[in-house]
Design an enzyme around this catalytic site. Structure first.
Site, mmCIF file in Angstrom:
data_model
loop_
_atom_site.group_PDB
_atom_site.id
_atom_site.type_symbol
_atom_site.label_atom_id
_atom_site.label_comp_id
_atom_site.label_asym_id
_atom_site.label_seq_id
_atom_site.Cartn_x
_atom_site.Cartn_y
_atom_site.Cartn_z
ATOM 1 N N HIS C 102 0.880 -1.168 0.000
ATOM 2 C CA HIS C 102 0.000 0.000 0.000
ATOM 3 C C HIS C 102 0.923 1.225 0.000
ATOM 4 O O HIS C 102 2.020 1.172 0.593
ATOM 5 C CB HIS C 102 -0.862 0.105 1.257
ATOM 6 C CG HIS C 102 -1.795 -1.029 1.496
ATOM 7 N ND1 HIS C 102 -1.381 -2.246 1.989
ATOM 8 C CD2 HIS C 102 -3.134 -1.118 1.323
ATOM 9 C CE1 HIS C 102 -2.431 -3.040 2.107
ATOM 10 N NE2 HIS C 102 -3.509 -2.395 1.711
ATOM 11 N N GLU C 233 -10.816 -6.518 -5.087
ATOM 12 C CA GLU C 233 -10.637 -7.558 -4.078
ATOM 13 C C GLU C 233 -11.872 -7.605 -3.185
ATOM 14 O O GLU C 233 -12.073 -6.746 -2.324
ATOM 15 C CB GLU C 233 -9.408 -7.281 -3.232
ATOM 16 C CG GLU C 233 -9.173 -8.340 -2.156
ATOM 17 C CD GLU C 233 -7.944 -8.068 -1.322
ATOM 18 O OE1 GLU C 233 -6.958 -7.588 -1.901
ATOM 19 O OE2 GLU C 233 -7.981 -8.305 -0.106
ATOM 20 N N GLU C 269 -9.326 -13.464 -2.159
ATOM 21 C CA GLU C 269 -8.603 -13.736 -0.906
ATOM 22 C C GLU C 269 -9.370 -14.832 -0.170
ATOM 23 O O GLU C 269 -10.568 -14.693 0.107
ATOM 24 C CB GLU C 269 -8.518 -12.479 -0.040
ATOM 25 C CG GLU C 269 -7.802 -12.741 1.283
ATOM 26 C CD GLU C 269 -7.310 -11.488 1.969
ATOM 27 O OE1 GLU C 269 -6.962 -10.521 1.281
ATOM 28 O OE2 GLU C 269 -7.281 -11.496 3.213
ATOM 29 N N HIS C 272 -11.420 -14.079 2.869
ATOM 30 C CA HIS C 272 -12.593 -13.287 2.536
ATOM 31 C C HIS C 272 -13.690 -14.189 1.976
ATOM 32 O O HIS C 272 -14.877 -13.976 2.228
ATOM 33 C CB HIS C 272 -12.250 -12.190 1.527
ATOM 34 C CG HIS C 272 -11.276 -11.173 2.055
ATOM 35 N ND1 HIS C 272 -10.850 -10.082 1.313
ATOM 36 C CD2 HIS C 272 -10.661 -11.068 3.253
ATOM 37 C CE1 HIS C 272 -10.001 -9.376 2.050
ATOM 38 N NE2 HIS C 272 -9.862 -9.953 3.226
ATOM 39 N N ASP C 297 -4.941 -13.815 -3.095
ATOM 40 C CA ASP C 297 -4.299 -13.476 -1.827
ATOM 41 C C ASP C 297 -4.379 -14.749 -0.987
ATOM 42 O O ASP C 297 -5.459 -15.146 -0.528
ATOM 43 C CB ASP C 297 -5.035 -12.314 -1.145
ATOM 44 C CG ASP C 297 -4.438 -10.967 -1.500
ATOM 45 O OD1 ASP C 297 -4.820 -9.966 -0.873
ATOM 46 O OD2 ASP C 297 -3.560 -10.905 -2.396
ATOM 47 N N ASP C 308 -11.574 -11.811 10.066
ATOM 48 C CA ASP C 308 -10.423 -12.042 9.194
ATOM 49 C C ASP C 308 -9.204 -12.415 10.041
ATOM 50 O O ASP C 308 -8.678 -11.568 10.753
ATOM 51 C CB ASP C 308 -10.161 -10.697 8.468
ATOM 52 C CG ASP C 308 -9.581 -10.851 7.091
ATOM 53 O OD1 ASP C 308 -9.120 -9.834 6.550
ATOM 54 O OD2 ASP C 308 -9.585 -11.977 6.552
ATOM 55 N N ASP C 310 -6.440 -13.954 8.610
ATOM 56 C CA ASP C 310 -5.264 -13.806 7.756
ATOM 57 C C ASP C 310 -4.140 -14.761 8.125
ATOM 58 O O ASP C 310 -2.975 -14.358 8.245
ATOM 59 C CB ASP C 310 -4.739 -12.359 7.821
ATOM 60 C CG ASP C 310 -5.582 -11.390 7.010
ATOM 61 O OD1 ASP C 310 -5.528 -10.176 7.296
ATOM 62 O OD2 ASP C 310 -6.297 -11.843 6.100
#
Lengths: 437, 437, 437, 437
Positions: C102, C233, C269, C272, C297, C308, C310
């Site tokens: 980012h 996304e 992702e 997600h 992702d 989430d 991750d």
């Protein structure tokens, strides 16, 4: 019915991991010794009569799909006997020597309770005879207290006292029958013991009733000299909005509150675990560390689906975690692994019944082999041992002995200052675990 | 800081249901008697210092959004004192006379535990003084055992013995401080008492440690002469994957297992209830019927969202069910309703803090008024009474006395035949319930 | 900073499945050809700068836990440069040649947009230089439109026109920077493009704004000659209650409605996907069959957790299904596998960062090898082919050509009578799939 | 059957909110004008034949519980006719003039399709006659393409071409029958149009088939001059693991992809909405803003339950939000509110069927009255208007016209500097909303 029920299906043998034969075991080798016990003694597999022989494929939006060749479409005693024979042939071909049943699975209702019981007696005699010929025995029996409309508000938790009594009569008979057949355990799954809405429910009264019912079951079990283990099978809901035996911990709270802990163990069903928000492994561990692990209904759910799918477990990682609890528990006996799992509605070939069971059995066998690898490698156990080693100290022993009062500990803290806290090494633990799969 | 903290906000008064004033109560009238008790005594509302005065609006994907005029951006003792004054002015304007706090909410950390404790003492003195001037007291205090990195693996359940000790020192101090301020209860929310993965966790050992810790807390509480109720606050997860006090039943199982039942009650938080798969009403009833209902953290979750949103409760039906449990319990004292609820991240006006609390208080007040209507009408209670009346019989009494053995009941069944089972009248019950809203 | 950032960590090499070295690949062998392509070209792995180098371990209930040795605790440009160097050393040791970022990950905010852009330019120059030395390039860049308080109501969907404009300025710069660095794609994850409550939301207007914003991004991309693929996304929620790009299908509906289909692909992702109620495999297939699969992702969620997490994907079955979609798609280029995955908060050793990535890379590599086995064996593909073969007929072709009108079909049915429907063979399919794991 | 079917039940009249009569409307006053339309024209209530007259109370764990007096236990044509008469008497007493049906609800299967169609014709004639006598018409008809075993893998999405054809024949007939009876809409609920596992599914091919099927339905509808609206009814799953029409957005993506948008609208079912992870209000708004809102199946789910409970909606807040979408849409005509809701399994009194419908109708009526209050008060609308007013500006108009290119906007930002972002006022919005309940 003449001849075999499964003429196209051979005896299922172990062929090893390279086999491409769907009708052979790739991982389950009954006589092979793993971690000091034969695989068959670790597993103690059991066929569930209801899914395997009474499952029609019906679902809330669909009519039955199965048309097994041995079924004649009636619910007669003759059909019940034929079915029982088919069941024993199935188990023999599969190489499984245990089965589980509900009273109402194996024999048809009559017009009165006496008739129903008489029907049950007749089928039980046949089962007894077939058991004698095959060395097969029930892992457990149970009463079906959820199907009949009389149980719509509950059985032991029905607001209707006559329904409570009826359920008692039914369980009385089911205990007798299970005992007679040499069943090693007896299960209570309270499908209707719960509520649909609290608006019309006196939860306390219903729970009190459930307790008196179970106590009476304990009393009767002792009276008839049945030594099988009584098992509570938790499930959070479905068909109720809330089933009182929500999960292992909830059942444990109930058993303690009513002084029933010494008399019951828990039958953990994996799909029920995930429906209650826990991994199956968690429920097994919770049962195990509280000395409650009595049996496993080996199935799995679908992570995207919020109802009981009762699929055969095919996930190797899940099976490995399940087996790790079983090994830590020293096995499940006198409980075992019951396949409370059903074919998919869309699976309509006779061979599918075999393939499904072989898959379920092989997956758990694979899990057991993986656990053996993990234990032999030892790294994961060592990671965990190291993690807690600070408690293997003088101060740790003091605390664990219940002598770590707050003033003593505060003094220590002022001495020590800010503690160092090491990494939890979760990624490494996951890597080690996966290396065994 | 000079003058008022909330100059634009008047004292919040009761104006009745037709008022359109966002800064007035439409339903909560503190002195009004409902069902024999003043509303303020049914509710015993409390402001949560952490959300209201330490909430920054930060979330896992966003930086802080609040820029309250009284904040100077530092974490100094002076700022802490200013904040405490703002807090008391807030409570006075709101007309709430109780507050809840974590030790680390109200005073900043120091470089050592001694420094930290000294900071805490200083702020506590100010709080004591402000309490004296306003007749405000803490509903409960607690220790913050989840924020600091040292607690990342747990506090009482940390694998690190020095962290266990640190937590003990922190709870010791927090008990002292709560006692000193006249707090009526003390809460344990085990945010880090759980696991992230069973792969690196010795669950049994951690639970044993949690038990010794809580027992030591009981011992210390008695030692210092603190008579407040100790409360366990369940939550299923978040930030852990599994928090040991998953829900009321799980906490109850734990308390019984370790002989702690007489020393603890439960603080039910509505959003935690729904995250564990139960309605808030269910958790309250489970606590109540087991004599465990000690406090309610009044917030609500979002039915489409799987994390703790800590919203103020605005659903009238939910509030009515919540209040029905409270009324059945005879109230919550010495517990109360703590607003463990926070403004939305996107709500950044000072008046929003008032509006949110007014909404939350009014919703529960409305619920209480609805419960009074239901009780006065009596139809719903009658529907339930009728539903269980078959147990208000001789045979029912026999069963409830534990004398309903299976043989006796079987005889009865053969006499009675097939029981009639009446409709559950759920739709009627829902209609009656809704008529009070 | 002098010398290496990861002195204890060697270059991570492939050692094969029997290796017990946590700092080596067991399955991922970059140069090995599988199904006609080098593993590195199937995977095109990428390191996510934000999780790996900006992740502090903070969660909604906990302060940061990481204390990486190269961090100096400031948010200065000098620290940003040091961090960038550490990042490149990390990628080189890992053997990964792509990264994602980012704008606000790599350079600190300034007091004004000009300052912020200047800071960004400086860091980008360093990145450009380091890329030149290492042959590493960005897989994709993106703008961080969710952290800053200005974006609390949305960025492109903010009700505030000045915020919309600010987001446009930020994306303009981020596109330029990504282009300058040779990024192959550019991602839009709309973390704040959604709503918290419909009560204060004009959903139609916000969606219209999102569309004009994305169209303007397309226009600008073309203007500056950037040929990277634009990727949407999806995520269903969190931090919003409802994110407009809920899942692949919802994003597809949006793209079609606003005529943007030709300009965007989807970055799926896995965590997600499961949060939106679908398996990751489902989302990949939905994207693939609609020609939208642009990037993955690679992470996973926790089936018992509703937010989430991750996590790095370690489930072999999931990875095999993921890779089956990738292989069917002919690969992901110019997209790849970005590790939008973070260490656990409790993992604080430097080596943990490597172990986590190795695990994630090895798991997907294992999945690819399993897919090759499945393809080579061919049984599963054959089972599926057979299942649909009735449509490989004249009448099937007629229907698929859009010429199967109802009258023609009815005539056929009256001819054919009741159709035979074969078993779905799901258990066999699962057995075949598992045999490759 | 002689005489009335519901002798104990009077015509249900409006008695107003203070009535305590369960068999009267408290809020629904058909002829009363609210917001410019009679309540009956806002609502256009419809009785669902299947739940009301074919619902047996069976669930996955329980046998049927209902024993309606008019049922003779057979599935004969005579019984079908009697049932139809009972249905019309029910609607007349309820004061509802629309009904919905599946083809297989109202007439029994025959041995062949011709026989089945003949049975259907006979019952349809009776319905036509009864409609003529009562001014009642179908809101919509549909074909039951999920019950029969032939549809177990799908109907339009079956891998079996002969099943696809059979479904076509069935829909052809159902369209004709619906048209003949003057039905205003026709619904497609794809209960089996989905998959159980992707392992044996060619999703692309199945979706293509679904599209050709729906196109052929459009063609046939036009051919026979039927002007009713075709409606897709989304549901995420159950009985499938994934139903292709997952939610409104997914259905919209499908319709756009296959060029069917002009020919179909959506029938939003509230319980399906929540099962797909959205509030019902969200699904209604998504449909509405895309011009797709065609009908509402008015029921609700249980927030703690993951399957379709099809309860009557009794939540006033939910009903108010639902009605706000309907009012914004200008009503639902030619669609309406169909009660795709069923009695609880445990509700077995005839009066329960009336109570349930009265509750459902009254709840929605109450919602409509609340919406009128909100509109009249205007504060909530004003809060939303103000929120977006920055876009009612020159630059806002530029952006909304698609002329807000990034360079222009960047210049603006450098001019404006950091934007001020006001509070979202969610708590105030919730307070305003609640004030209308």
């Amino acid at each position: 019915w003449e001849g075999e029920f499964f003429p196209g299906i051979p005896k299922i043998n172990y062929e090893g991991p390279t086999s491409k034969n769907p009708l052979a075991y790739k991982w389950y080798n009954a006589e092979e010794v793993i971690l000091g016990k034969k695989m068959k003694d670790w597993m103690r597999f059991s066929v569930a009569f209801w899914h395997t022989f009474r499952g029609t494929g019906a679902d809330p939006f669909g009519a039955p799909t199965k048309a097994w060749p041995w079924e004649d479409g009636t619910n007669s005693l003759a059909m019940a006997k034929r079915r029982m024979r088919a069941h024993f042939e199935f188990m023999e071909k599969l190489g499984v020597d245990k089965w589980c049943f509900h009273d109402r699975d194996i024999a048809p209702d009559g017009k009165t309770l006496e008739e129903t019981n008489a029907n049950l007696d007749e089928i039980v005699e046949l089962a007894k005879q077939l058991q004698g010929e095959t060395n097969i025995k029930p892992l457990w029996g149970t009463a079906q207290l959820f199907m009949h409309p009389r149980y719509m508000h509950g059985a032991a938790t029905s607001p209707e006292v006559k329904v409570y009594a009826y359920a008692a009569a039914q369980v009385k008979k089911a205990l007798e029958v299970t005992h007679y057949l040499g069943g090693e355990n007896y299960v209570f799954w309270g499908g209707r013991e719960g509520y649909q809405t609290l608006l019309n429910t006196d939860m306390k009264r219903e729970l009190d009733h459930l307790a008196t019912f179970l106590q009476a079951a304990v009393d009767y079990k002792k009276k008839i000299g049945f030594n099988g283990t009584l098992l509570i099978e938790p499930k959070p809901q479905e068909p109720t909005k809330h089933q009182y035996d929500w999960d292992v911990a909830t059942a444990f709270a109930f058993l303690q509150k009513y002084g029933l802990t010494g008399e019951f163990k828990i039958n953990v069903e994996c799909n029920h675990a995930t429906l209650s928000g826990h991994s199956c492994h968690h429920e097994l561990e919770t049962a195990r560390i509280n000395g409650l692990l009595g049996n496993i209904d080996a199935n799995t759910g679908d992570p995207q689906v919020g109802w009981d799918t009762d699929q055969f477990m095919t996930d190797i990682a899940e099976a490995t975690l399940v087996m790790s609890s079983v090994v830590k528990n020293g096995g499940l006996a006198p409980g075992g692994f019951n396949f409370d799992a059903k074919l998919r509605r869309e699976s309509t070939d006779v061979e599918d019944i075999f393939i499904a069971h072989i898959s379920g059995m092989d997956t758990l066998a694979r899990g057991l082999r993986n656990v053996a690898k993990l234990i032999e490698d030892g790294s994961l156990d060592e990671l965990v041992r190291k993690r807690y080693q600070s408690f293997d100290s003088e101060i740790g022993a003091l605390i664990e002995a219940g002598k770590g009062d707050f003033e003593t500990l505060e003094k220590k803290v002022l001495e020590w200052g800010e503690p160092t806290v090491p990494s939890g090494k979760q990624e490494l633990a996951e890597m080690l675990f996966q290396s065994a799969l």
